[in-house]
Design a protein around this motif. Sequence first.
Motif, short mmCIF file in Angstrom:
data_model
loop_
_atom_site.label_atom_id
_atom_site.label_comp_id
_atom_site.label_asym_id
_atom_site.label_seq_id
_atom_site.Cartn_x
_atom_site.Cartn_y
_atom_site.Cartn_z
N THR A 71 74.44 -5.91 43.46
CA THR A 71 75.29 -6.50 44.51
C THR A 71 76.72 -6.74 44.04
O THR A 71 77.67 -6.57 44.80
CB THR A 71 74.67 -7.83 45.00
OG1 THR A 71 73.39 -7.55 45.56
CG2 THR A 71 75.54 -8.52 46.04
N PHE A 72 76.87 -7.16 42.78
CA PHE A 72 78.19 -7.55 42.30
C PHE A 72 78.85 -6.53 41.37
O PHE A 72 78.18 -5.93 40.55
CB PHE A 72 78.11 -8.88 41.54
CG PHE A 72 77.65 -10.02 42.40
CD1 PHE A 72 78.49 -10.59 43.34
CD2 PHE A 72 76.36 -10.53 42.27
CE1 PHE A 72 78.07 -11.65 44.14
CE2 PHE A 72 75.93 -11.59 43.06
CZ PHE A 72 76.79 -12.15 44.00
N ILE A 80 81.89 -8.53 45.27
CA ILE A 80 80.80 -7.69 45.81
C ILE A 80 81.12 -6.22 45.59
O ILE A 80 82.26 -5.78 45.80
CB ILE A 80 80.61 -7.96 47.33
CG1 ILE A 80 80.38 -9.45 47.61
CG2 ILE A 80 79.54 -7.08 47.94
CD1 ILE A 80 79.01 -10.00 47.41
N ASP A 81 80.12 -5.43 45.21
CA ASP A 81 80.31 -4.00 44.99
C ASP A 81 80.11 -3.24 46.30
O ASP A 81 78.99 -2.87 46.67
CB ASP A 81 79.33 -3.50 43.93
CG ASP A 81 79.64 -2.06 43.51
OD1 ASP A 81 80.53 -1.44 44.15
OD2 ASP A 81 78.99 -1.55 42.58
N GLU A 179 71.64 -17.99 46.05
CA GLU A 179 73.10 -18.03 45.88
C GLU A 179 73.69 -16.65 46.19
O GLU A 179 74.76 -16.53 46.81
CB GLU A 179 73.43 -18.44 44.44
CG GLU A 179 74.91 -18.65 44.19
CD GLU A 179 75.33 -18.33 42.76
OE1 GLU A 179 76.52 -18.03 42.57
OE2 GLU A 179 74.47 -18.38 41.85
N VAL A 180 72.97 -15.61 45.81
CA VAL A 180 73.41 -14.23 46.07
C VAL A 180 73.37 -13.95 47.58
O VAL A 180 74.30 -13.38 48.15
CB VAL A 180 72.54 -13.22 45.29
CG1 VAL A 180 72.89 -11.79 45.67
CG2 VAL A 180 72.70 -13.43 43.79
N VAL A 181 72.30 -14.40 48.22
CA VAL A 181 72.16 -14.23 49.67
C VAL A 181 73.34 -14.92 50.37
O VAL A 181 73.96 -14.35 51.27
CB VAL A 181 70.80 -14.78 50.17
CG1 VAL A 181 70.74 -14.79 51.70
CG2 VAL A 181 69.65 -13.96 49.60
N GLN A 182 73.67 -16.14 49.93
CA GLN A 182 74.78 -16.89 50.53
C GLN A 182 76.11 -16.18 50.31
O GLN A 182 76.93 -16.09 51.23
CB GLN A 182 74.82 -18.31 49.95
CG GLN A 182 75.69 -19.28 50.76
CD GLN A 182 75.41 -19.27 52.25
OE1 GLN A 182 74.27 -19.47 52.68
NE2 GLN A 182 76.43 -18.99 53.06
N ARG A 183 76.32 -15.64 49.10
CA ARG A 183 77.56 -14.90 48.81
C ARG A 183 77.68 -13.70 49.76
O ARG A 183 78.76 -13.39 50.25
CB ARG A 183 77.53 -14.37 47.36
CG ARG A 183 77.78 -15.44 46.30
CD ARG A 183 79.30 -15.58 46.03
NE ARG A 183 79.55 -16.65 45.08
CZ ARG A 183 79.64 -16.47 43.77
NH1 ARG A 183 79.48 -15.27 43.25
NH2 ARG A 183 79.89 -17.49 42.99
N LEU A 184 76.55 -13.02 49.99
CA LEU A 184 76.56 -11.86 50.88
C LEU A 184 76.84 -12.29 52.32
O LEU A 184 77.56 -11.61 53.04
CB LEU A 184 75.22 -11.12 50.81
CG LEU A 184 75.09 -10.09 49.69
CD1 LEU A 184 73.68 -9.50 49.69
CD2 LEU A 184 76.11 -8.96 49.83
N ARG A 185 76.26 -13.41 52.74
CA ARG A 185 76.51 -13.92 54.10
C ARG A 185 78.01 -14.18 54.28
O ARG A 185 78.59 -13.81 55.29
CB ARG A 185 75.74 -15.21 54.37
CG ARG A 185 74.25 -15.04 54.40
CD ARG A 185 73.54 -15.83 55.49
NE ARG A 185 72.16 -15.34 55.62
CZ ARG A 185 71.81 -14.28 56.29
NH1 ARG A 185 72.72 -13.59 56.95
NH2 ARG A 185 70.55 -13.88 56.35
#
Length: 206
Positions: A71-72, A80-81, A179-185
């Motif tokens: 993802t990153f 984000i990649d 935390e990753v899900v939230q970053r993506l949101r």
Amino acid sequence: RDLMPRTLEGQITMEKTPSYFVTKEAPARISSMSKGTKLIVVVRDPVTRAISDYTQTLSKKPDIPTFESLTFKNRTTGLIDTSWSAIQIGIYAKHLENWLLHFPIGQILFVSGERLISDPAGELGRVQDFLGLKRIITDKHFYFNKTKGFPCLKKAEGSSKPHCLGKTKGRTHPDIDQEVVQRLRDFYRPFNMKFYQMTGQDFGWD
């Protein structure tokens, strides 16, 4: 065009390929083949879509890196990649811009992947209206399969047996760091808002 079946007066020929929506050359090619083509795009929450995409790949290549590491570009900065296709595909507004250079928005129907599960008959009612068809498919054609987590057709065309989605659908998603899900949101939010504006439809992904 040569690959299409012969179509009689009063019939509609349909063709589906998931990659059309994200393929740069597709809108111009389809438009030059037939400007009047009606387009149907099924979209779902881009975060769920990315995780689903990853789950599918994981089933074929169990040794791929974790979802989080793909993802990153840089986990520390949270960058984000966007070159990773699982992320890129969900930037719907960007892909739609390309289609609107060749087709008016009224010629494209956006189907909600979430409503297709929660209310298949309602969503397919919209599809039938869009195609100028009589509403034949209704609630009585579906039942919900708890194991799959998807609606199934009570009787498939030309068969007396019910039809559910195949083995590759409805796989259990891996646990992803919240935390990753939230970053993506947060990453998708502005693109989602733009997409809602462009389509005049709020898909409720936030």
